[in-house]
Design an enzyme around this catalytic site. Structure first.
Site, PDB file in Angstrom:
ATOM      1  N   ASP A   1     -11.481   2.815   3.930  1.00 23.49           N
ATOM      2  CA  ASP A   1     -11.905   1.422   3.763  1.00 23.49           C
ATOM      3  C   ASP A   1     -13.410   1.312   3.540  1.00 23.49           C
ATOM      4  O   ASP A   1     -13.908   0.252   3.144  1.00 23.49           O
ATOM      5  CB  ASP A   1     -11.536   0.614   5.025  1.00 23.49           C
ATOM      6  CG  ASP A   1     -10.318  -0.262   4.808  1.00 23.49           C
ATOM      7  OD1 ASP A   1     -10.019  -0.560   3.627  1.00 23.49           O
ATOM      8  OD2 ASP A   1      -9.691  -0.652   5.800  1.00 23.49           O
TER       9      ASP A   1
ATOM     10  N   GLN B   1      -5.048  -1.514   9.540  1.00 22.60           N
ATOM     11  CA  GLN B   1      -4.933  -2.823   8.896  1.00 22.60           C
ATOM     12  C   GLN B   1      -5.557  -3.921   9.766  1.00 22.60           C
ATOM     13  O   GLN B   1      -5.223  -4.048  10.946  1.00 22.60           O
ATOM     14  CB  GLN B   1      -3.448  -3.130   8.616  1.00 22.60           C
ATOM     15  CG  GLN B   1      -3.201  -4.433   7.894  1.00 22.60           C
ATOM     16  CD  GLN B   1      -3.748  -4.417   6.468  1.00 22.60           C
ATOM     17  OE1 GLN B   1      -3.590  -3.459   5.717  1.00 22.60           O
ATOM     18  NE2 GLN B   1      -4.416  -5.493   6.085  1.00 22.60           N
TER      19      GLN B   1
ATOM     20  N   LYS C   1       0.846  -1.200   0.000  1.00 21.67           N
ATOM     21  CA  LYS C   1       0.000   0.000   0.000  1.00 21.67           C
ATOM     22  C   LYS C   1       0.877   1.244   0.000  1.00 21.67           C
ATOM     23  O   LYS C   1       0.628   2.202  -0.741  1.00 21.67           O
ATOM     24  CB  LYS C   1      -0.918  -0.006   1.245  1.00 21.67           C
ATOM     25  CG  LYS C   1      -2.095  -0.957   1.100  1.00 21.67           C
ATOM     26  CD  LYS C   1      -2.843  -1.204   2.392  1.00 21.67           C
ATOM     27  CE  LYS C   1      -3.938  -2.250   2.179  1.00 21.67           C
ATOM     28  NZ  LYS C   1      -4.617  -2.688   3.387  1.00 21.67           N
TER      29      LYS C   1
END
Ligand code: NAP
Length: 281
Positions: A119, A96, A52
């Protein structure tokens, strides 16, 4: 059969995003910023976060990774998120997953400002998506959606069957395809005849976590099949779709690896840029 090349599509998307970031920098004299919080030393999470960060740098985003040991207290993480919520240089925050057991995932998700929730997991974004309003959309289904649109730009009236009803994949996928005027069936572990459902589909999105569940004779000749699954097996990483069988029948299919996976990260960058743009209005 069209082999849907997720690597190529993700590279094209990143290139578009790189141009967009250049334009935003010229206009606002600043760039979107993505902050990732990584807790613990789970190897897959570390690899995801490294990828990422690399991709964010490649398109010109400001990126930062904040690392904590497994033993970090929940309140330390929540305080950090609150600090990042106030930081104007941070457009998007991602924690995460998975998290250590002593940290409440839902509390973490709900502490992130919905406007910085790259997200798309915050209940406000989930609600906005299902109401058809502007929202951050979870990265994996967004990537699937963009791949489907590459093969078939007009989805009006298509029958879509989603296999799996997770909050991460199946449910947001359903909302995205409903918005495109598909007739959507969402299936799960209690669905009576999954093969019969799949045989009705113009589009199948499989997000289950069972290696090669979707077989060749479950698929019509003109069906677009998107395989979200990532399963470790003795023969290596395979998807939720039996690639060898389904590739003989389907109109289009994503491979695993090299299909949905690369699009997920590119969509995270896209979401970060969208959060930045909305914050400038
Ligand atoms: P999940 O939360 O475990 O959900 C799995 C879903 O599949 C559940 O809704 C479950 O039904 C359903 N299911 C289980 N057995 C079934 C069966 N026999 N027939 C029909 N449905 C069945 O999984 P997830 O997080 O969505 O992940 C799914 C897969 O995608 C995994 O392999 C994961 O590694 C992969 N993944 C890939 C990416 C990527 O970037 N490519 C990203 C995320 C996840 P119930 O609700 O009834 O239990």
């Amino acid at each position: 059969m069209i082999l849907i090349d997720g690597k190529k599509a993700a590279a094209e998307l990143r290139e578009e995003l790189r141009h967009e970031v250049t334009g935003l920098k010229a206009k606002y004299n600043k760039v979107p910023g993505l902050t990732v919080i990584l807790i613990g030393d789970l190897t897959p999470s570390q690899i995801y976060v490294r990828n990422k960060e690399k991709s964010a740098n490649e398109v010109g985003l400001k990126s930062e990774v904040i690392k904590y040991p497994d033993s970090v207290e929940e309140k330390t993480v929540l305080e950090k998120i609150k600090e990042l919520n106030k930081d104007e240089t941070v457009s998007g925050i991602l924690v995460q997953l998975p998290l250590p057991k002593h940290i409440d995932k839902q509390k973490v998700i709900e502490t992130i400002l919905p406007s910085k929730d790259v997200d798309g997991f915050h209940p406000m974004n989930v609600g906005n998506l299902s109401s058809g309003y502007e929202s951050s959309v979870p990265c994996t289904p967004l990537g699937c959606y963009l791949l489907i649109k590459k093969v078939e730009p007009n989805l009006n009236g298509k029958k879509a069957v989603i296999v799996g009803r997770s909050n991460l994949n199946g449910k947001p996928m359903t909302q995205l395809l409903l918005k495109e005027n598909c007739t959507v069936t969402i299936t799960h572990s209690k669905t009576k005849d999954l093969k019969a459902e799949c045989l009705e589909a113009d589009i199948i999105v499989a997000a289950v976590g069972i290696p090669e569940l979707v077989k060749g004779d479950w698929v019509k000749r003109d069906t677009i099949v998107i395989d979200v699954g990532i399963n470790k097996t003795d023969k290596g990483i395979v998807g939720d779709v039996d690639f060898d069988e389904v590739s003989k029948n389907a109109k289009a299919l994503t491979p695993v690896p090299g299909g949905v996976g690369p699009m997920t990260i590119a969509c995270l960058l896209k979401n970060t840029i969208e959060c930045f743009k909305r914050s400038q209005i």
